[in-house]
Design an enzyme around this catalytic site. Structure first.
Site, PDB file in Angstrom:
ATOM      1  N   GLU A   1       0.895  -1.162   0.000  1.00 46.75           N
ATOM      2  CA  GLU A   1       0.000   0.000   0.000  1.00 46.75           C
ATOM      3  C   GLU A   1       0.923   1.200   0.000  1.00 46.75           C
ATOM      4  O   GLU A   1       1.591   1.466   1.007  1.00 46.75           O
ATOM      5  CB  GLU A   1      -0.847   0.021   1.278  1.00 46.75           C
ATOM      6  CG  GLU A   1      -1.752  -1.171   1.463  1.00 46.75           C
ATOM      7  CD  GLU A   1      -2.872  -1.202   0.446  1.00 46.75           C
ATOM      8  OE1 GLU A   1      -3.308  -0.116   0.022  1.00 46.75           O
ATOM      9  OE2 GLU A   1      -3.279  -2.299   0.058  1.00 46.75           O
TER      10      GLU A   1
ATOM     11  N   CYS B   1      -2.892   8.731   3.545  1.00 50.26           N
ATOM     12  CA  CYS B   1      -2.588   8.189   2.218  1.00 50.26           C
ATOM     13  C   CYS B   1      -3.736   8.421   1.256  1.00 50.26           C
ATOM     14  O   CYS B   1      -3.541   8.416   0.050  1.00 50.26           O
ATOM     15  CB  CYS B   1      -2.302   6.707   2.336  1.00 50.26           C
ATOM     16  SG  CYS B   1      -3.587   5.816   3.209  1.00 50.26           S
TER      17      CYS B   1
HETATM   18  P1  NAP Z   1       8.387   4.958   4.477  1.00 53.09           P
HETATM   19  O1  NAP Z   1       9.501   5.858   4.790  1.00 53.09           O
HETATM   20  O2  NAP Z   1       8.379   4.264   3.171  1.00 53.09           O
HETATM   21  O3  NAP Z   1       8.366   3.897   5.660  1.00 53.09           O
HETATM   22  C1  NAP Z   1       7.358   2.928   5.742  1.00 53.09           C
HETATM   23  C2  NAP Z   1       7.808   1.799   6.634  1.00 53.09           C
HETATM   24  O4  NAP Z   1       8.872   1.092   5.998  1.00 53.09           O
HETATM   25  C3  NAP Z   1       8.358   2.256   7.973  1.00 53.09           C
HETATM   26  O5  NAP Z   1       7.961   1.345   8.958  1.00 53.09           O
HETATM   27  C4  NAP Z   1       9.861   2.208   7.755  1.00 53.09           C
HETATM   28  O6  NAP Z   1      10.569   2.063   8.952  1.00 53.09           O
HETATM   29  C5  NAP Z   1       9.938   0.954   6.917  1.00 53.09           C
HETATM   30  N1  NAP Z   1      11.176   0.772   6.185  1.00 53.09           N
HETATM   31  C6  NAP Z   1      11.913   1.702   5.539  1.00 53.09           C
HETATM   32  N2  NAP Z   1      12.976   1.107   4.958  1.00 53.09           N
HETATM   33  C7  NAP Z   1      12.898  -0.206   5.252  1.00 53.09           C
HETATM   34  C8  NAP Z   1      13.720  -1.337   4.958  1.00 53.09           C
HETATM   35  N3  NAP Z   1      14.819  -1.236   4.214  1.00 53.09           N
HETATM   36  N4  NAP Z   1      13.355  -2.548   5.446  1.00 53.09           N
HETATM   37  C9  NAP Z   1      12.232  -2.677   6.185  1.00 53.09           C
HETATM   38  N5  NAP Z   1      11.432  -1.643   6.501  1.00 53.09           N
HETATM   39  C10 NAP Z   1      11.754  -0.424   6.033  1.00 53.09           C
HETATM   40  O7  NAP Z   1       6.978   5.699   4.599  1.00 53.09           O
HETATM   41  P2  NAP Z   1       6.470   6.634   5.796  1.00 53.09           P
HETATM   42  O8  NAP Z   1       7.232   7.917   5.691  1.00 53.09           O
HETATM   43  O9  NAP Z   1       6.448   5.920   7.092  1.00 53.09           O
HETATM   44  O10 NAP Z   1       4.950   6.851   5.393  1.00 53.09           O
HETATM   45  C11 NAP Z   1       4.524   7.862   4.519  1.00 53.09           C
HETATM   46  C12 NAP Z   1       4.159   7.265   3.173  1.00 53.09           C
HETATM   47  O11 NAP Z   1       3.277   6.159   3.328  1.00 53.09           O
HETATM   48  C13 NAP Z   1       3.418   8.250   2.288  1.00 53.09           C
HETATM   49  O12 NAP Z   1       3.991   8.245   1.013  1.00 53.09           O
HETATM   50  C14 NAP Z   1       1.985   7.704   2.251  1.00 53.09           C
HETATM   51  O13 NAP Z   1       1.291   8.016   1.074  1.00 53.09           O
HETATM   52  C15 NAP Z   1       2.184   6.246   2.429  1.00 53.09           C
HETATM   53  N6  NAP Z   1       1.017   5.620   3.057  1.00 53.09           N
HETATM   54  C16 NAP Z   1       0.237   4.756   2.339  1.00 53.09           C
HETATM   55  C17 NAP Z   1      -0.858   4.146   2.926  1.00 53.09           C
HETATM   56  C18 NAP Z   1      -1.729   3.195   2.168  1.00 53.09           C
HETATM   57  O14 NAP Z   1      -2.607   2.566   2.781  1.00 53.09           O
HETATM   58  N7  NAP Z   1      -1.549   3.035   0.894  1.00 53.09           N
HETATM   59  C19 NAP Z   1      -1.153   4.406   4.260  1.00 53.09           C
HETATM   60  C20 NAP Z   1      -0.356   5.278   4.955  1.00 53.09           C
HETATM   61  C21 NAP Z   1       0.730   5.873   4.341  1.00 53.09           C
HETATM   62  P3  NAP Z   1      11.341   3.297   9.629  1.00 53.09           P
HETATM   63  O15 NAP Z   1      10.310   4.316   9.963  1.00 53.09           O
HETATM   64  O16 NAP Z   1      11.963   2.693  10.827  1.00 53.09           O
HETATM   65  O17 NAP Z   1      12.315   3.773   8.603  1.00 53.09           O
END
Ligand code: NAP
Length: 515
Positions: A257, A296
């Site tokens: 997602e 999101c």
């Molecule tokens: P993100 O930076 O991509 O991080 C998402 C998750 O992935 C976090 O738990 C992060 O952990 C983890 N992560 C990052 N690198 C990783 C790796 N190499 N291995 C394993 N896990 C890893 O996104 P975010 O900043 O938290 O969220 C914002 C984004 O999410 C926005 O773009 C939004 O549109 C999207 N979003 C989508 C939905 C949906 O339902 N489609 C819902 C909510 C948000 P760390 O924080 O520890 O780095």
């Protein structure tokens, strides 16, 4: 609470070592906690889920799992006040917390009910009546759905630490699959508090739920074909993770997602004075300001008839000017802070790219009046509306400013509106606000291939409508293309997505005995 946040692994709460990554209060800038998974053995986490949680859950029937889920959700319900207080430190007003906390509890409760009413008594789901495969009817097939002997790794985004966790945990639990939660670092303390409530309640068998705060180096190496990875976050992280050999070589299921440039379209019939015009403006302002736009599903693109651009801009401006920004709980505050100042810098940078393609008609990218807090210490930002005069410019269709920022643009006719919707390359949610059935049908038929969900908003359904930004557990949440290509929720579909579907062939007598 500025020591290292504890993870719950292999039956105990344990803090990682080292200094950890500081997590700051979104309102005051103080350090709330530190996050580190250093010293945590990912092999032990996975082994515990496989050897303890999996067998215990698989031994429970669907109704027993549904009852355990309900009890777990009840414990979170009882701890709601604590979660609201913690969420305020992440910048959330009570309205924002309701979306995350109550939304999460409600989702888990819906799943408990679906599990109780919609799944069989035992541990196997049987699909299809006898499908005849031979001429005489002595040979045919059916499908059985059984629990895989794997784990569910749930990687969540920062914006919904409770809802995002519970909407993934619920179907995994019902499917008999143990969960490992990896919360996003900026709000891991909120997710960990909710996990603590569920663990303390004793509702779940040991090993059914673990949480690792911090990074998870090596964990993917432990995963393979019986395992499920549910990822929510940015498209960039999704792209990295889906290239991991756990997915590409060992066929772990991967559901993503990701981000999306959701849009709302105003029908040509909905001129000022019509109820739909007001519904459109209200929905746009709500989506820009709830959770300070960190949703999101929030409306990033407002697509209106070219002739209505000025009227919509005026109405949105008027409504936004009544939104007080400030510390959650402070007098009159309707919009809180972004999750942190780093996030604010990212949003400002993205918003600048969008603003360069048009004109800022409300707000200021760099300054905001704030009530009850310091605008710079806290991660505050003004809502920003950008008018884009050339709707065919790429920026508003490509750049996600994950905050209170929307782009307003005009369309010529229904075909052009569909074309603009499709420019998002795949969205979680779109809406069409109109009482003209022909226009609504044209938008649905044209835009559905690019959308996971389309909301039609009009005077008839407005009073009960759950709104543009709210995924409902009974319906599919997810979107094609840029939105990640995955699907969550959708009622029992999400449970089935965790189960192995096996075609069983044989005689009618053999297939009849399946259930
Ligand atoms: P993100 O930076 O991509 O991080 C998402 C998750 O992935 C976090 O738990 C992060 O952990 C983890 N992560 C990052 N690198 C990783 C790796 N190499 N291995 C394993 N896990 C890893 O996104 P975010 O900043 O938290 O969220 C914002 C984004 O999410 C926005 O773009 C939004 O549109 C999207 N979003 C989508 C939905 C949906 O339902 N489609 C819902 C909510 C948000 P760390 O924080 O520890 O780095």
């Amino acid at each position: 609470m500025s020591e290292i946040l504890e993870s719950y692994i292999a039956g105990r709460w344990i803090a990682g070592t080292g200094d950890g990554r500081p997590v700051h209060d979104a309102v005051t800038g103080e350090v709330v906690t530190r996050v580190s998974s250093e010293g945590i053995d990912m092999g032990e986490v996975v082994a515990h889920a496989r050897t303890k949680g999996g067998p215990a859950l698989r031994a429970m029937t669907f109704p027993e799992r549904a009852a355990a889920l309900k009890a777990a959700a009840t414990s979170v319900q009882e701890g709601k006040d604590e979660l609201y207080a913690l969420s305020a430190r992440a910048g959330c007003t009570a309205r924002d917390s309701a979306v995350d906390v109550d939304g999460g509890i409600g989702t888990a409760m819906v799943y408990a009910s679906l599990g109780r009413k919609g799944l069989p008594e035992g541990t196997v789901v049987v699909e299809d009546d006898f499908i005849q495969l031979g001429k005489e009817g002595s040979f045919g097939g059916r499908h059985v759905l059984t629990s895989p002997h794997g784990i569910s790794l749930q990687i969540n985004a920062f914006n919904f630490p409770v809802w995002g966790m519970l909407e993934k945990l619920a179907p995994a639990l019902l499917a008999g699959v143990p969960t490992i939660v990896k919360p996003a670092t900026p709000t891991a303390y909120i997710a960990a508090a909710a996990v603590r409530m569920m663990i303390d309640s004793g509702a779940l068998p040991e090993g059914a739920l673990q949480i690792v705060a911090g990074s998870i180096p090596g964990l993917f190496d432990e995963l393979g074909g019986q395992d499920h990875i549910g990822f929510t976050g940015s498209a960039g992280t999704a792209a990295v993770l889906r290239r991991d050999p756990a997915v590409t070589e060992r066929s772990a299921h991967f559901n993503a997602e990701a981000d999306s440039l959701n849009a709302s379209v105003l029908g040509p019939d909905a001129v000022p004075g019509e109820p739909e015009f007001d519904l459109f403006v209200k929905a746009l302002v709500t989506e820009m300001t709830v959770k300070a736009g960190q949703k999101c599903t929030a409306i990033r693109r407002a697509i209106v008839p070219e002739s209505q651009l000025a009227a919509v801009a005026d109405a949105v401006r008027e409504r936004l000017s009544g939104v007080v920004v400030g510390a959650p709980g402070a007098q009159g505050v309707r919009m809180g802070a972004l999750v942190g100042t780093d996030q604010r810098a990212d949003v400002q940078q993205a918003a600048r790219q969008i603003a360069d393609a048009g004109t800022v008609v409300f707000g200021d990218l760099d300054s905001v009046d704030v009530v009850g807090a310091d605008a710079q210490q806290g991660a505050f930002m003004s809502p920003v509306l950008v008018r884009i005069d050339d709707a065919d410019r790429p920026e508003p269709h490509e750049v996600e400013a994950f905050g209170p920022v929307s782009a307003l643009m005009g369309f010529r006719d229904a075909d052009h509106a569909v074309e603009l919707l499709a420019r998002g390359e795949g969205s979680l949610a779109g809406s069409v606000v109109s009482a003209d059935p022909d226009f609504v049908s044209a938008i649905i038929a044209g835009a559905a291939p690019w959308h996971g969900r389309i909301l039609v908003l009009d005077r008839d359904s407005a009073a009960e409508s759950t709104g543009h930004g709210t995924p409902m557990p009974q319906l599919v949440h997810g979107g094609p293309g840029r939105a990640g290509g995955g699907q969550e929720e959708g009622g029992l579909r999400a449970v089935y997505a965790h189960l192995q579907r096996t075609a069983v062939q044989g005689s009618p007598a053999v297939l009849d005995r399946l259930g």
